[in-house]
Scaffold this active site. Structure first.
Site, PDB file in Angstrom:
ATOM      1  N   ARG A 144     -16.809 -11.687   6.878  1.00 10.35           N
ATOM      2  CA  ARG A 144     -16.322 -10.319   6.334  1.00 10.35           C
ATOM      3  C   ARG A 144     -16.841 -10.499   4.896  1.00 10.35           C
ATOM      4  NH1 ARG A 144     -15.475  -8.569  10.307  1.00 10.35           N
ATOM      5  NH2 ARG A 144     -13.568  -7.828  11.136  1.00 10.35           N
ATOM      6  N   TYR A 147     -17.379  -7.116   2.735  1.00  8.55           N
ATOM      7  CA  TYR A 147     -15.995  -6.476   2.894  1.00  8.55           C
ATOM      8  C   TYR A 147     -14.999  -7.278   2.092  1.00  8.55           C
ATOM      9  CZ  TYR A 147     -11.622  -4.443   4.433  1.00  8.55           C
ATOM     10  OH  TYR A 147     -10.475  -3.883   4.644  1.00  8.55           O
ATOM     11  N   ARG A 188     -14.070  -1.091  16.395  1.00  8.13           N
ATOM     12  CA  ARG A 188     -15.032  -2.227  15.819  1.00  8.13           C
ATOM     13  C   ARG A 188     -14.760  -3.259  17.013  1.00  8.13           C
ATOM     14  NH1 ARG A 188     -12.432  -4.397  11.347  1.00  8.13           N
ATOM     15  NH2 ARG A 188     -10.941  -2.826  11.054  1.00  8.13           N
TER      16      ARG A 188
END
Length: 245
Positions: A144, A147, A188
């Site tokens: 991540r 993000y 996702r």
């Protein structure tokens, strides 16, 4: 009497997930909700609910935001929800991925706040809620990278706005969820090579043993939008089922 009676609330990414659940929860509590999204087709579903009006808006486009802001006479609460979850480490993140995530996850909030904050200052009251995440400065999460970076920036933006305008009647907080069961999450999971294992991995990291529902997060947002939270500002409010423990 609703907890949000008479409040005008503008929110982004209202067509599905946390945005949609929040729009419905705000309206149920008596707010006048202006629900925006880039997805006109999905957004139209909200028009059947009393208290909700919709507007197509691309939050990456400054001209659209400024035009929209000029049409809104009064705003009590701005809820910035729009965002995108990129999967991967820094090595999986190309320039275009970095720029897209920064643009949608951070710059859009900068543009929205800059457009609507002057109205709040003129009223001497206003409340801004930003969507962050536990995957941020709160917790490093595998795959991540960009993000988590953007959501850490949202926490910084939230604290800055809160500090700068606290004496002018403005509050600013951000919501930091763990994994929430939304259409975005399901998409996702399905996009992964092994969806069943991806689902299991997502569930395993939630120590409470399940995902949050969008409605649970929306209830926290109702609290932050209401006068019940009048003494709360500059905070990343965590709702993560113990993931960050």
């Amino acid at each position: 009497m609703g907890r949000l009676d008479g409040k005008v609330i503008v929110l982004t990414a209202a067509a599905q997930g946390i945005g949609r659940a929040s729009a419905l929860a705000f309206a149920k509590e008596g707010a006048k909700v202006i629900a925006t999204d880039i997805n006109e087709f999905k957004l139209q579903e909200l028009e059947n609910y009393p208290g909700i009006q919709t507007r197509v808006l691309d939050v990456t486009k400054k001209k659209q935001i400024d035009q929209f802001a000029s049409e809104v006479e009064r705003i009590d609460v701005l809820f910035n929800v729009a965002g995108f979850v990129h999967h991967g480490t820094i090595l999986d993140c190309e320039d275009k991925d970095w720029d897209f995530s920064m643009n949608l996850n951070v710059r859009s909030m900068y543009l929205m706040i800059k457009a609507f904050l002057p109205k709040m200052l003129a009223q001497k009251s206003g409340n801004i809620i930003n969507m962050s995440s536990v995957a941020s400065s709160i917790k490093g999460v595998e795959n991540r990278c960009v993000y988590g970076t953007t959501k850490a920036a949202v926490i910084g933006l939230t604290k800055s706005v809160a500090a700068d305008f606290i004496q002018q009647g403005i509050r600013c907080n951000c919501v930091c969820p763990g994994t929430v069961d939304t259409p975005s999450l399901q998409e996702r999971i399905q996009a992964r090579d092994h969806p069943k294992e991806a689902l299991k991995a997502f569930l395993n990291r939630q120590k409470i043993g399940r995902f949050a529902s969008a409605e649970e997060v929306a209830l926290l947002c109702v609290y932050l939008a209401s006068e019940e939270s009048a003494y709360v500002t500059g905070n990343p409010v965590i709702i993560d089922g113990g993931w960050s423990l």
